[in-house]
Design a protein around this motif. Structure first.
Motif, PDB file in Angstrom:
ATOM      1  N   ILE A 112      -1.712  -4.096  -6.139  1.00 14.42           N
ATOM      2  CA  ILE A 112      -2.708  -3.039  -5.841  1.00 14.42           C
ATOM      3  C   ILE A 112      -2.316  -1.288  -5.971  1.00 14.42           C
ATOM      4  O   ILE A 112      -2.689  -0.775  -6.860  1.00 14.42           O
ATOM      5  CB  ILE A 112      -3.617  -3.405  -5.574  1.00 14.42           C
ATOM      6  CG1 ILE A 112      -4.201  -4.792  -5.895  1.00 14.42           C
ATOM      7  CG2 ILE A 112      -4.884  -2.224  -5.587  1.00 14.42           C
ATOM      8  CD1 ILE A 112      -5.136  -5.858  -4.818  1.00 14.42           C
ATOM      9  N   HIS A 113      -0.837  -1.298  -5.297  1.00 20.12           N
ATOM     10  CA  HIS A 113      -1.123   0.166  -5.020  1.00 20.12           C
ATOM     11  C   HIS A 113      -0.009   0.602  -6.364  1.00 20.12           C
ATOM     12  O   HIS A 113      -0.481   1.879  -6.405  1.00 20.12           O
ATOM     13  CB  HIS A 113       0.308  -0.307  -3.627  1.00 20.12           C
ATOM     14  CG  HIS A 113      -0.143   0.079  -2.503  1.00 20.12           C
ATOM     15  ND1 HIS A 113      -1.246   0.748  -2.326  1.00 20.12           N
ATOM     16  CD2 HIS A 113       0.070  -1.030  -1.613  1.00 20.12           C
ATOM     17  CE1 HIS A 113      -1.340   0.439  -0.829  1.00 20.12           C
ATOM     18  NE2 HIS A 113      -0.760  -0.406  -0.279  1.00 20.12           N
ATOM     19  N   THR A 114       0.557  -0.651  -7.009  1.00 16.83           N
ATOM     20  CA  THR A 114       0.901   0.191  -8.157  1.00 16.83           C
ATOM     21  C   THR A 114       0.375   0.452  -9.175  1.00 16.83           C
ATOM     22  O   THR A 114       0.589   1.787  -9.591  1.00 16.83           O
ATOM     23  CB  THR A 114       2.145  -1.283  -8.838  1.00 16.83           C
ATOM     24  OG1 THR A 114       3.350  -1.062  -7.719  1.00 16.83           O
ATOM     25  CG2 THR A 114       2.571  -0.829 -10.636  1.00 16.83           C
ATOM     26  N   GLU A 115      -0.543  -0.359  -9.372  1.00 13.03           N
ATOM     27  CA  GLU A 115      -1.846   0.043 -10.254  1.00 13.03           C
ATOM     28  C   GLU A 115      -2.372   1.395 -10.090  1.00 13.03           C
ATOM     29  O   GLU A 115      -3.632   2.053 -11.164  1.00 13.03           O
ATOM     30  CB  GLU A 115      -3.086  -0.711 -10.537  1.00 13.03           C
ATOM     31  CG  GLU A 115      -2.333  -2.062 -11.329  1.00 13.03           C
ATOM     32  CD  GLU A 115      -1.544  -1.910 -12.691  1.00 13.03           C
ATOM     33  OE1 GLU A 115      -1.803  -0.764 -13.461  1.00 13.03           O
ATOM     34  OE2 GLU A 115      -0.610  -2.064 -12.615  1.00 13.03           O
ATOM     35  N   ALA A 116      -2.902   1.721  -8.724  1.00 10.44           N
ATOM     36  CA  ALA A 116      -3.193   2.909  -8.349  1.00 10.44           C
ATOM     37  C   ALA A 116      -2.250   3.793  -7.971  1.00 10.44           C
ATOM     38  O   ALA A 116      -2.865   4.922  -7.433  1.00 10.44           O
ATOM     39  CB  ALA A 116      -3.702   2.444  -6.543  1.00 10.44           C
ATOM     40  N   GLY A 117      -0.804   3.442  -8.539  1.00  9.15           N
ATOM     41  CA  GLY A 117       0.078   5.372  -8.433  1.00  9.15           C
ATOM     42  C   GLY A 117       0.564   5.189  -6.845  1.00  9.15           C
ATOM     43  O   GLY A 117       1.557   6.382  -6.909  1.00  9.15           O
ATOM     44  N   GLU A 118       0.906   4.243  -5.641  1.00 10.01           N
ATOM     45  CA  GLU A 118       0.608   4.834  -4.947  1.00 10.01           C
ATOM     46  C   GLU A 118       2.228   4.057  -4.628  1.00 10.01           C
ATOM     47  O   GLU A 118       2.370   3.068  -4.389  1.00 10.01           O
ATOM     48  CB  GLU A 118       0.083   4.095  -3.504  1.00 10.01           C
ATOM     49  CG  GLU A 118      -1.501   4.856  -3.711  1.00 10.01           C
ATOM     50  CD  GLU A 118      -2.353   3.838  -3.135  1.00 10.01           C
ATOM     51  OE1 GLU A 118      -4.068   4.130  -3.059  1.00 10.01           O
ATOM     52  OE2 GLU A 118      -2.558   2.591  -3.166  1.00 10.01           O
ATOM     53  N   VAL A 119       3.825   4.578  -5.159  1.00 13.70           N
ATOM     54  CA  VAL A 119       4.594   4.359  -5.538  1.00 13.70           C
ATOM     55  C   VAL A 119       5.173   3.511  -4.244  1.00 13.70           C
ATOM     56  O   VAL A 119       5.652   2.580  -3.835  1.00 13.70           O
ATOM     57  CB  VAL A 119       6.122   4.914  -5.869  1.00 13.70           C
ATOM     58  CG1 VAL A 119       6.871   4.370  -6.391  1.00 13.70           C
ATOM     59  CG2 VAL A 119       4.882   5.550  -6.980  1.00 13.70           C
ATOM     60  N   GLU A 120       5.371   4.797  -2.721  1.00 12.02           N
ATOM     61  CA  GLU A 120       6.252   4.042  -1.959  1.00 12.02           C
ATOM     62  C   GLU A 120       5.310   2.954  -0.838  1.00 12.02           C
ATOM     63  O   GLU A 120       5.904   2.317  -0.527  1.00 12.02           O
ATOM     64  CB  GLU A 120       6.000   5.482  -1.036  1.00 12.02           C
ATOM     65  CG  GLU A 120       6.292   6.238  -1.536  1.00 12.02           C
ATOM     66  CD  GLU A 120       8.823   6.287  -1.918  1.00 12.02           C
ATOM     67  OE1 GLU A 120       8.744   5.247  -1.234  1.00 12.02           O
ATOM     68  OE2 GLU A 120       8.984   7.044  -2.672  1.00 12.02           O
ATOM     69  N   GLN A 121       3.620   3.296  -1.170  1.00 13.24           N
ATOM     70  CA  GLN A 121       2.961   1.831  -0.230  1.00 13.24           C
ATOM     71  C   GLN A 121       3.040   0.827  -1.521  1.00 13.24           C
ATOM     72  O   GLN A 121       3.732  -0.512  -0.311  1.00 13.24           O
ATOM     73  CB  GLN A 121       1.868   2.481  -0.421  1.00 13.24           C
ATOM     74  CG  GLN A 121       1.181   3.225  -0.188  1.00 13.24           C
ATOM     75  CD  GLN A 121       0.894   4.675  -0.214  1.00 13.24           C
ATOM     76  OE1 GLN A 121       1.871   5.489  -1.212  1.00 13.24           O
ATOM     77  NE2 GLN A 121      -0.286   5.575  -0.219  1.00 13.24           N
ATOM     78  N   ALA A 122       3.485   0.685  -2.336  1.00 11.14           N
ATOM     79  CA  ALA A 122       3.924  -0.654  -3.294  1.00 11.14           C
ATOM     80  C   ALA A 122       5.547  -0.927  -3.223  1.00 11.14           C
ATOM     81  O   ALA A 122       5.178  -1.825  -2.712  1.00 11.14           O
ATOM     82  CB  ALA A 122       3.814  -0.028  -4.723  1.00 11.14           C
ATOM     83  N   LEU A 123       6.228  -0.508  -2.694  1.00 15.60           N
ATOM     84  CA  LEU A 123       7.478  -0.733  -2.169  1.00 15.60           C
ATOM     85  C   LEU A 123       7.851  -1.263  -1.738  1.00 15.60           C
ATOM     86  O   LEU A 123       8.107  -2.077  -1.182  1.00 15.60           O
ATOM     87  CB  LEU A 123       8.884  -0.011  -2.736  1.00 15.60           C
ATOM     88  CG  LEU A 123       8.383   0.913  -4.677  1.00 15.60           C
ATOM     89  CD1 LEU A 123       9.718   2.666  -4.264  1.00 15.60           C
ATOM     90  CD2 LEU A 123       9.074  -0.032  -5.001  1.00 15.60           C
TER      91      LEU A 123
END
Length: 544
Positions: free
Chosen positions: A386-397
């Motif tokens: 969901i972070h990925t789809e929201a453009g929240e790169v660092e949180q996603a990784l």
């Protein structure tokens, strides 16, 4: 040609026949593998050497080689693995006394080359009989399972037989075995094969050595579960996959609410038998939590069978039932998070909520699941997506790293994590993770090929991307968008339009403007989004 064991192998055209001239079915790639082994009889040939010889310019996983070896053994009736021997972590060896023949006539059944020498026949027979006797007696003699000091032992948890009857049958689905897989991986005691591969052996005769060979594991955990009213009986057995001997067995008879306690006790015993002792408090559980787990597993199974808007809706309804059963367990919230995430990605149920609204709901449910179960790897994996789809790169990784650390055997999380890597241009790293997932999961699900096809498209290797996607036994509707992009990359406009039409059945409102708006903030790999838009336009996606 060469002869052995009553067979003739024609090296020029890679054909296998009996000495009487009857053709023996052997796939072309299997014949290539056998040809490499036959060139080095008695020698250990590494997996890398075999794969490089047979697939020098094509990306394949070790699963392809494993299937070829199994095909060869079937052709020769080598159930005991005496002819083609597996040397764990080293490779394969052809144990045969080969006779080279310069100019035979295999169909005639006469001449020196068409007759298997009696001495060689006797030797092969002795080998097979000895192997069979050894397997028979070895299975009945207990001996301590060997533990390699150089790395963790590898284990596969097979699906437990459900001995329940009537309305109780199927109540827990694969809950016991799945819970053990997750906890074993988290304990860092074993390297655990993913469920997708170990569950492939459901309802099949269990040959410990064959399964161990095919999955590359040291141990198998098998068992059964039976629900009778509010009681649960679980029988479990640990088997040495190298020789079929029993290492440990036990039966647990508990209240149904003690499911998670039983799982934990099994984990502790396994860790004590093979590995390091686990010191942690026993979990608490109750019947309501088990019911919530049951509904979640039903939803997961529904989506596995039908990855579509309809499958997601069924998963959502079952997730709501899980929450009704136990609002204080994470299972229903995990299901809802994943359902709304897919709505956002594929434009499903757009009449009910737009992309941003769906992502917001997905995030809220994933956060709730993590709050209730901070150690649930899947909850962290879905939140990362969901972070990925929201453009929240660092949180996603960071969230993906946490999910992988919590359950290193979860090949699904590994593959999902490559979405973010591909978005930011770390393509080679993504391919490495997919290969790692395929290693954990030798009989991995089809969508791993979908992920690999995207990665290969990113590398502008569209022929290989198409070959990867075509490895799927059934391409689900959402993947036809990727197929359309690959065909467009190859310049095949008719096929691209046909593929896109399939995708648009479930996502009729998609357009170039929506694609750009969807991806422009999150797909930052240099030049990738422009290439994708160009391919979508070529495939006929409307501008608005």
């Amino acid at each position: 040609m060469i002869t052995f064991g009553g067979f003739v192998f024609l090296t020029k055209n890679r054909e296998l026949r009996t000495v009487e001239g009857k053709a023996v079915g052997l796939r072309s790639q299997s014949a290539e593998v056998f040809s490499v082994l036959a060139a080095r009889p008695g020698e250990i040939v590494s997996k890398d050497a075999l794969m490089q010889a047979v697939w020098p310019d094509t990306f394949v996983t070790e699963d392809s080689l494993t299937q070829c070896i199994a095909d060869i053994r079937r052709a020769f009736g080598d159930d005991a693995h005496a002819i083609v021997e597996t040397l764990p972590k080293r490779g394969y060896r052809l144990n045969a006394d080969l006779l080279d023949v310069a100019d035979p006539n295999p169909a005639a059944g006469t001449g020196a080359g068409s007759r298997f020498p009696q001495a060689r026949f006797i030797l092969a027979a002795i080998l097979l009989v000895a192997a069979a006797i050894g397997a028979y007696y070895g299975a009945g003699i207990w001996r301590a399972a060997p533990v390699r000091s150089s790395d963790m032992p590898r284990i596969a948890v097979l699906p437990f037989d459900d001995l329940s009857t009537g309305a109780d049958k199927g109540y827990l689905s694969d809950a016991v075995a799945e819970g053990i897989i997750t906890d074993l991986a988290r304990s860092k005691t074993y390297a655990v094969i993913a469920r997708n591969s170990s569950f492939r052996y459901r309802d099949k005769p269990t040959d410990a050595r064959q399964i161990g060979d095919e999955l590359g594991v040291d141990y198998l955990l098998e068992g059964s579960q039976q629900k009778i009213a509010d009681r649960l009986e679980v029988t479990v057995q640990l088997v040495n996959a190298h020789d079929g001997s029993d290492v440990w067995a036990n039966t647990y008879n508990r209240e149904i609410g003690d499911l998670f306690v039983v799982q934990e006790e099994i984990i502790r015993t396994l860790a004590d038998r093979v590995g390091h002792r686990i010191e942690r408090p026993l979990p608490t559980s109750d019947a309501a939590q088990v019911s919530a787990l049951r509904y979640y597993l039903m939803g997961e199974d529904a989506l596995r069978k039908d990855f579509s808007a309809a499958g997601i809706e069924l998963m959502r309804q079952l997730s709501l039932k899980a929450i009704a059963a136990d609002p204080n367990s994470q299972f229903g919230y995990i299901g809802l998070a994943w359902s709304y995430r897919n709505d956002a990605v594929f434009g499903w149920h757009a009449q009910e909520h737009n992309r941003d609204e769906a992502l917001k709901l997905a995030a809220e449910y994933a956060d709730k699941a993590i709050l209730l179960a901070p150690d649930d790897a899947l909850a962290h994996g879905y939140r990362a997506s969901i972070h990925t789809e929201a453009g929240e790169v660092e949180q996603a990784l960071a969230q993906y790293d946490q999910a992988i650390a919590l359950n290193p055997s979860d090949s699904d999380v590994l593959v999902h994590s490559t979405d973010q890597l591909l978005m930011i241009g770390r393509t080679d790293e993504a391919i490495g993770r997919i290969k790692r997932a395929m290693g954990i999961d030798p009989f991995h699900p089809d969508y791993f090929h979908w992920g690999m096809s995207w990665a290969l498209w990113e590398k502008n290797d569209c022929p290989a991307a198409l070959a990867s996607l075509r490895k799927m036994s059934r391409i689900p509707n959402p993947a036809y968008r990727m197929l359309a992009g690959i065909y467009a990359c190859l310049g095949n406009q008719r096929e691209a339009k046909e593929a896109l039409a399939v995708f648009l059945k479930d996502s009729p409102d998609e357009s170039i403007s929506k694609e750009r708006k969807h991806w422009e903030k999150i797909w930052t790999a240099p030049g990738s989004l422009d290439r994708w838009i160009k391919d979508m336009r070529f495939a006929g996606l409307p501008e608005e």
